[in-house]
Design an enzyme around this catalytic site. Structure first.
Site, PDB file in Angstrom:
ATOM      1  N   LYS A   1      -6.643   0.163  -0.020  1.00  0.00           N
ATOM      2  CA  LYS A   1      -7.669  -0.769   0.450  1.00  0.00           C
ATOM      3  C   LYS A   1      -9.015  -0.481  -0.242  1.00  0.00           C
ATOM      4  CE  LYS A   1      -5.421  -1.471   4.964  1.00  0.00           C
ATOM      5  NZ  LYS A   1      -5.629  -1.539   6.446  1.00  0.00           N
TER       6      LYS A   1
ATOM      7  N   TYR B   1      -1.983 -11.274   6.135  1.00  0.00           N
ATOM      8  CA  TYR B   1      -2.209 -10.803   7.509  1.00  0.00           C
ATOM      9  C   TYR B   1      -2.016 -11.923   8.541  1.00  0.00           C
ATOM     10  CZ  TYR B   1      -4.053  -6.203   6.048  1.00  0.00           C
ATOM     11  OH  TYR B   1      -4.204  -4.928   5.560  1.00  0.00           O
TER      12      TYR B   1
ATOM     13  N   ASN C   1      -8.862   2.304   6.973  1.00  0.00           N
ATOM     14  CA  ASN C   1      -7.827   3.338   7.008  1.00  0.00           C
ATOM     15  C   ASN C   1      -7.054   3.486   5.707  1.00  0.00           C
ATOM     16  OD1 ASN C   1      -6.432   0.972   7.142  1.00  0.00           O
ATOM     17  ND2 ASN C   1      -5.597   1.276   9.201  1.00  0.00           N
TER      18      ASN C   1
ATOM     19  N   HIS D   1      -2.365   0.106   3.177  1.00  0.00           N
ATOM     20  CA  HIS D   1      -1.432  -0.779   3.864  1.00  0.00           C
ATOM     21  C   HIS D   1      -0.027  -0.431   3.395  1.00  0.00           C
ATOM     22  CE1 HIS D   1       0.687  -4.398   5.215  1.00  0.00           C
ATOM     23  NE2 HIS D   1       1.255  -4.386   4.029  1.00  0.00           N
TER      24      HIS D   1
ATOM     25  N   GLU E   1       5.648  -9.769   1.242  1.00  0.00           N
ATOM     26  CA  GLU E   1       4.386  -9.243   0.707  1.00  0.00           C
ATOM     27  C   GLU E   1       4.487  -8.954  -0.797  1.00  0.00           C
ATOM     28  OE1 GLU E   1       3.624  -5.902   3.283  1.00  0.00           O
ATOM     29  OE2 GLU E   1       3.168  -7.198   5.007  1.00  0.00           O
TER      30      GLU E   1
HETATM   31  P1  IDP Z   1      -0.974  -1.145  10.102  1.00  0.00           P
HETATM   32  O1  IDP Z   1      -1.873  -1.291   8.884  1.00  0.00           O
HETATM   33  O2  IDP Z   1      -0.920   0.276  10.547  1.00  0.00           O
HETATM   34  O3  IDP Z   1       0.373  -1.800   9.916  1.00  0.00           O
HETATM   35  P2  IDP Z   1      -1.685  -3.434  11.777  1.00  0.00           P
HETATM   36  O4  IDP Z   1      -1.567  -3.445  13.256  1.00  0.00           O
HETATM   37  O5  IDP Z   1      -0.696  -4.235  10.981  1.00  0.00           O
HETATM   38  O6  IDP Z   1      -1.719  -1.908  11.305  1.00  0.00           O
HETATM   39  O7  IDP Z   1      -3.161  -3.957  11.454  1.00  0.00           O
HETATM   40  C1  IDP Z   1      -3.548  -4.308  10.145  1.00  0.00           C
HETATM   41  C2  IDP Z   1      -4.897  -3.679   9.845  1.00  0.00           C
HETATM   42  O8  IDP Z   1      -5.888  -4.254  10.691  1.00  0.00           O
HETATM   43  C3  IDP Z   1      -4.985  -2.184  10.129  1.00  0.00           C
HETATM   44  O9  IDP Z   1      -4.503  -1.375   9.075  1.00  0.00           O
HETATM   45  C4  IDP Z   1      -6.456  -1.983  10.352  1.00  0.00           C
HETATM   46  O10 IDP Z   1      -7.179  -1.964   9.126  1.00  0.00           O
HETATM   47  C5  IDP Z   1      -6.810  -3.261  11.105  1.00  0.00           C
HETATM   48  N1  IDP Z   1      -6.693  -3.108  12.574  1.00  0.00           N
HETATM   49  C6  IDP Z   1      -5.559  -3.152  13.313  1.00  0.00           C
HETATM   50  N2  IDP Z   1      -5.784  -3.003  14.613  1.00  0.00           N
HETATM   51  C7  IDP Z   1      -7.121  -2.889  14.736  1.00  0.00           C
HETATM   52  C8  IDP Z   1      -7.994  -2.718  15.866  1.00  0.00           C
HETATM   53  O11 IDP Z   1      -7.577  -2.660  17.021  1.00  0.00           O
HETATM   54  N3  IDP Z   1      -9.324  -2.612  15.592  1.00  0.00           N
HETATM   55  C9  IDP Z   1      -9.823  -2.674  14.342  1.00  0.00           C
HETATM   56  N4  IDP Z   1      -9.033  -2.834  13.232  1.00  0.00           N
HETATM   57  C10 IDP Z   1      -7.706  -2.939  13.436  1.00  0.00           C
HETATM   58 MG    MG Z   2       0.802  -3.833   9.648  1.00  0.00          MG
END
Ligand code: IDP
Ligand code: MG
Length: 143
Positions: free
Chosen positions: A15, A55, A122, A125, A136
């Site tokens: 990212k 997304y 974080n 992805h 994807e």
């Molecule tokens: P993942 O990346 O671990 O699969 P997902 O639930 O698919 O997590 O969410 C996609 C991205 O959206 C996350 O990597 C993070 O950057 C962001 N995200 C997900 N949940 C939250 C939240 O509750 N607060 C803020 N950002 C979030």
């Molecule tokens: Mg995800």
């Protein structure tokens, strides 16, 4: 001898925070050190249209807009990684979504923390299922 298992592919994104912080090499190093193969790789910018498709499952959630803003804020690196059970394996290397609670030893747990923004910055992805991976990889690499 047992037959070799058929290999699997996943889409990994470094990212914008990972690129900006100079962690591309560290992240690819962890993928390769685990024994997965980098099958394809490119640096690119992701626009709103691509990110909305990528997304789509999160559209309407409170973090969706900040997520799209963040993901389009700078270059990313898209990677196709290959290996047996690489989808599950990379999710394990990445760690929990919230970097504050991601386990030490994981990419997110070792290298990321809460930045106080509306979106979790974080670093990476990783596709979460074979269906997501196929979708994807087609979105980002057109194959
Ligand atoms: P993942 O990346 O671990 O699969 P997902 O639930 O698919 O997590 O969410 C996609 C991205 O959206 C996350 O990597 C993070 O950057 C962001 N995200 C997900 N949940 C939250 C939240 O509750 N607060 C803020 N950002 C979030
Ligand atoms: Mg995800």
């Amino acid at each position: 001898m047992s037959q070799p298992q058929s290999s699997e592919r996943t889409l990994i994104l470094v990212k914008p925070d990972g690129v900006a912080r100079g962690l591309v090499g560290e992240i690819i190093g962890r993928i390769e050190a685990k024994g997965y193969r980098v099958a394809d790789l490119k640096m690119m910018s992701a626009d709103r249209a691509l990110l909305t498709r990528h997304y789509g499952e999160h559209e309407g959630k409170p973090f969706f807009e900040p997520l799209v803003e963040f993901m389009s804020s700078g270059p990313i690196v898209a990677i196709i990684a290959e290996g047996n059970r690489v989808i599950e394996g990379f999710r394990s290397l990445a760690g929990a979504t919230d970097p504050t609670v991601a386990a030490p030893g994981t990419i997110r747990g070792d290298l990321a923390r809460d930045q106080g923004t509306k979106v979790q910055q974080n670093l990476v992805h990783g596709s979460d299922s074979p269906e997501s991976a196929a979708r994807e990889i087609a979105l980002f690499f057109g194959s």
